[in-house]
Write a protein that holds these residues in place. Structure first.
Motif, PDB file in Angstrom:
ATOM      1  N   ASN A 129     -27.714  21.093 -11.960  1.00 30.48           N
ATOM      2  CA  ASN A 129     -27.927  20.059 -12.936  1.00 30.48           C
ATOM      3  C   ASN A 129     -27.661  18.657 -12.328  1.00 30.48           C
ATOM      4  OD1 ASN A 129     -27.466  21.444 -15.190  1.00 30.48           O
ATOM      5  ND2 ASN A 129     -25.394  21.137 -15.640  1.00 30.48           N
ATOM      6  N   PHE A 130     -27.738  18.712 -10.849  1.00 35.78           N
ATOM      7  CA  PHE A 130     -27.634  17.328 -10.021  1.00 35.78           C
ATOM      8  C   PHE A 130     -29.332  16.999  -9.823  1.00 35.78           C
ATOM      9  CE2 PHE A 130     -27.248  14.632  -6.517  1.00 35.78           C
ATOM     10  CZ  PHE A 130     -26.185  13.960  -7.000  1.00 35.78           C
ATOM     11  N   LEU A 165     -22.164   7.491  -9.584  1.00 26.55           N
ATOM     12  CA  LEU A 165     -23.435   8.082  -8.857  1.00 26.55           C
ATOM     13  C   LEU A 165     -23.389   9.401  -8.686  1.00 26.55           C
ATOM     14  CD1 LEU A 165     -24.133   4.904  -6.556  1.00 26.55           C
ATOM     15  CD2 LEU A 165     -25.333   5.607  -8.650  1.00 26.55           C
ATOM     16  N   GLY A 166     -22.526  10.047  -9.157  1.00 24.28           N
ATOM     17  CA  GLY A 166     -22.589  11.748  -8.909  1.00 24.28           C
ATOM     18  C   GLY A 166     -21.590  12.325  -7.863  1.00 24.28           C
ATOM     19  N   ILE A 293     -33.789  11.795 -14.256  1.00 22.71           N
ATOM     20  CA  ILE A 293     -32.391  12.098 -14.901  1.00 22.71           C
ATOM     21  C   ILE A 293     -32.414  11.941 -16.319  1.00 22.71           C
ATOM     22  CG2 ILE A 293     -30.225  11.442 -14.716  1.00 22.71           C
ATOM     23  CD1 ILE A 293     -30.252  10.543 -11.859  1.00 22.71           C
ATOM     24  N   LYS A 297     -31.715  14.598 -18.956  1.00 23.37           N
ATOM     25  CA  LYS A 297     -30.296  14.675 -19.962  1.00 23.37           C
ATOM     26  C   LYS A 297     -30.970  14.714 -21.152  1.00 23.37           C
ATOM     27  CE  LYS A 297     -27.469  13.510 -16.509  1.00 23.37           C
ATOM     28  NZ  LYS A 297     -26.198  13.957 -16.115  1.00 23.37           N
ATOM     29  N   VAL A 321     -25.708   6.429 -12.821  1.00 16.70           N
ATOM     30  CA  VAL A 321     -26.105   7.353 -13.720  1.00 16.70           C
ATOM     31  C   VAL A 321     -25.185   7.466 -14.889  1.00 16.70           C
ATOM     32  CG1 VAL A 321     -26.698   9.831 -13.647  1.00 16.70           C
ATOM     33  CG2 VAL A 321     -27.165   8.503 -11.597  1.00 16.70           C
TER      34      VAL A 321
HETATM   35  P1  ADP Z   1     -18.848   9.202  -9.435  1.00 14.21           P
HETATM   36  O1  ADP Z   1     -17.745  10.210  -9.104  1.00 14.21           O
HETATM   37  O2  ADP Z   1     -19.735   8.946  -8.490  1.00 14.21           O
HETATM   38  O3  ADP Z   1     -18.348   8.005 -10.195  1.00 14.21           O
HETATM   39  P2  ADP Z   1     -19.921  11.008 -11.409  1.00 14.21           P
HETATM   40  O4  ADP Z   1     -20.074  12.213 -10.658  1.00 14.21           O
HETATM   41  O5  ADP Z   1     -18.657  10.986 -12.317  1.00 14.21           O
HETATM   42  O6  ADP Z   1     -20.018   9.531 -10.637  1.00 14.21           O
HETATM   43  O7  ADP Z   1     -21.309  11.036 -12.106  1.00 14.21           O
HETATM   44  C1  ADP Z   1     -21.314  10.098 -13.742  1.00 14.21           C
HETATM   45  C2  ADP Z   1     -22.055  10.924 -14.461  1.00 14.21           C
HETATM   46  O8  ADP Z   1     -23.507  11.057 -13.978  1.00 14.21           O
HETATM   47  C3  ADP Z   1     -21.630  12.507 -14.604  1.00 14.21           C
HETATM   48  O9  ADP Z   1     -21.953  12.839 -15.980  1.00 14.21           O
HETATM   49  C4  ADP Z   1     -22.618  13.020 -13.691  1.00 14.21           C
HETATM   50  O10 ADP Z   1     -22.981  14.551 -14.005  1.00 14.21           O
HETATM   51  C5  ADP Z   1     -23.861  12.141 -13.881  1.00 14.21           C
HETATM   52  N1  ADP Z   1     -24.863  12.249 -12.609  1.00 14.21           N
HETATM   53  C6  ADP Z   1     -24.665  11.675 -11.680  1.00 14.21           C
HETATM   54  N2  ADP Z   1     -25.655  11.633 -10.692  1.00 14.21           N
HETATM   55  C7  ADP Z   1     -26.317  12.456 -11.304  1.00 14.21           C
HETATM   56  C8  ADP Z   1     -27.630  13.074 -11.092  1.00 14.21           C
HETATM   57  N3  ADP Z   1     -28.173  12.846  -9.640  1.00 14.21           N
HETATM   58  N4  ADP Z   1     -28.245  13.977 -11.881  1.00 14.21           N
HETATM   59  C9  ADP Z   1     -27.755  14.453 -12.734  1.00 14.21           C
HETATM   60  N5  ADP Z   1     -26.674  13.794 -13.317  1.00 14.21           N
HETATM   61  C10 ADP Z   1     -26.000  12.925 -12.609  1.00 14.21           C
END
Ligand code: ADP
Ligand code: MG
Length: 456
Positions: A129-130, A165-166, A293, A297, A321
């Motif tokens: 999903n990333f 940012l994931g 993305i 989504k 994101v």
């Molecule tokens: P962080 O921990 O860096 O603050 P998160 O991992 O919580 O960010 O990501 C925030 C949201 O964005 C989540 O719902 C995540 O699934 C989504 N997200 C972030 N990067 C991606 C990506 N490259 N592809 C798909 N979804 C992403």
């Protein structure tokens, strides 16, 4: 001749040499994950977990390799690399197989004496999903490398980047992958805050030893938001000890942080430990990746977004994101509730807050040009130039008109900012656009949109 057939083949000899000549951590992170497939008279065949290990080996040991291994006519060591199969497919299976839930956690028995405040893994945070793009490809491969060989590739893996940012997504993806593919390994994810709270509680209850035993019995420890350890001096040491204990036993540690190790206000010892393995950055995805993305989504929500609308959103929602997800959720709710088709107009209506959320700094001509260029689909350089092509000339006049209403500057100053144009040119543009937007609904909307999207 196979690896086992000869006691000290050239590869083993090289490893022995390398072990003496590089740090223990470098050896553990970069050389130990390599396995020998075969030594042939003219070539050595090696299996590496990923391309980075291959590059590291060649970059750092080329001359030494030549001293031990067969050498090609080009002067390079003669090595055939086999890169371990990528784990993408299997990651997909995880999502579809339904085993990817927090309930598939490590054996309950060992948890019974101490229950750490561990975070359940979010089932949606899996590798497949990333969405990857240039800004996060490297960190994703590193995370996949770690998941495929916990404790045997980079240790620790330190992931840093801005909010939304994931980072957490990648951390949990590693957790899911390990749980589904290495059933006997114990994986837990903690947030640094929860770890500190646990420590406080356990100190009070004099049960710190149990807690220590618990954390040190894990095979993979995922630590989220390590920045919360800053200014918590008393806890830093315990953290560092846990951390070292795990790494010394070959257990995998993955850390997420909003800053790179060197910028965290932590002790030198802690920073040095975190830099031991691999430090990888999650960057802000570029426009194409943001569109990908968004579309991904939206598709999962059963929402059809025309590509011009996806570009429009991605252009204006660019910080992270999470905001993109917010935009999709809002849009989805709006279009469902009101049974509306998704158009730029609807986006403008229901995302106006999100789109306007940009900080209100001083607006410059550059900001205006950027916004006008994107709405009118021309280049900023065209707007600054002198071309009189109809579309460009009109867009340029819109930019001038917006400058007069958004910038707190004299006409002369605005004229200068537009490459030394006379103030009468600016005035003329202003009058012309005012007249046109009174007549043309379409233009009025475009101008409004450009005005809203001027983002300092
Ligand atoms: P962080 O921990 O860096 O603050 P998160 O991992 O919580 O960010 O990501 C925030 C949201 O964005 C989540 O719902 C995540 O699934 C989504 N997200 C972030 N990067 C991606 C990506 N490259 N592809 C798909 N979804 C992403
Ligand atoms: Mg996070």
């Amino acid at each position: 001749m196979t690896a086992t057939a000869e006691a000290l083949n050239v590869w083993d000899q090289f490893l022995q040499y390398a072990k003496k000549n590089c740090s223990q951590a470098a050896y553990a992170n970069w050389l130990a994950p390599i396995s020998l497939i075969e030594v042939r008279p003219n070539e050595v065949e090696l299996r590496v977990p990923n391309i980075f290990v291959k590059e590291y080996l060649l970059d750092n040991f080329r001359a030494d390799l030549c001293a031990f291994l067969p050498v090609q006519a080009s002067g390079n060591p003669s090595i055939k690399f086999v890169i371990e199969a990528p784990i993408k497919q299997e990651a997909k299976k995880v999502s579809e197989g339904g085993v990817d839930t927090p309930s598939s956690a490590s054996p309950a028995s060992s948890q019974s004496e101490f229950r750490g405040s561990t975070v359940p893994l979010n089932p949606a945070y899996i590798f497949s999903n990333f969405i990857e793009g240039p800004a996060n490809q490297f960190v994703k491969s590193a995370a996949m490398g770690v998941a495929a060989r916990p404790g045997k590739s980079y240790n620790p893996l330190f992931v840093h980047g801005g909010v939304g940012l994931g980072k957490t997504h990648l951390l949990h993806s590693i957790g899911h992958y390990v749980r589904s593919n290495f059933k006997d390994l114990r994986v837990q994810c903690i947030t640094t805050e929860a770890f500190i709270n646990d420590l406080v509680d356990n100190l009070r209850n004099k049960s710190v030893d149990q807690m220590k035993r618990y954390y040190r019995s894990l095979d993979v420890l995922l630590v989220d938001d390590i920045q919360f350890l800053q200014n918590r001096l008393n806890f830093e040491e315990e953290f560092c000890n846990t951390f070292e204990a795990l790494i010394n036993q070959g257990k995998q540690v993955v850390i997420a942080s909003d800053k790179p190790p060197g910028q965290l206000k932590l002790s030198e010892r802690m920073v040095a430990r975190m830099e031991w393995g691999l430090v990888a950055n999650v960057g802000v995805p570029d426009l194409e990746t943001r569109v990908a993305i968004l579309q991904y989504k939206a598709e999962r929500k059963g929402l059809a977004i025309p590509s011009n609308v996806a570009f429009f959103i991605a252009e204006h929602v660019h910080a992270n994101v999470r905001q993109l997800e917010g935009a999709i959720n809002r849009l989805s709710a709006h279009s469902r509730l009101m049974n509306l088709e998704i158009t730029e107009e609807l986006v403008e209506q229901c995302l106006s807050e999100v789109l306007q959320a940009a900080p209100t700094e001083r607006i410059t001509v550059e900001h205006i040009l950027k916004s006008v260029a994107s709405v009118f689909q021309v280049r900023v350089t065209d707007l600054k130039g002198t071309a009189r092509t109809k579309g460009i000339a009109l867009a340029r006049q819109v930019a001038m008109y917006l400058a007069t209403s958004l910038m707190d500057e004299s006409l002369v100053a605005i004229g200068n900012a537009f490459g030394g144009r006379a103030h009468s040119t600016i005035l003329h543009a202003k009058a012309k656009i005012e007249e046109l937007i009174g007549q043309q609904e379409m233009l009025r909307r475009q101008v409004d949109m450009a005005r809203r999207n001027v983002a300092p």
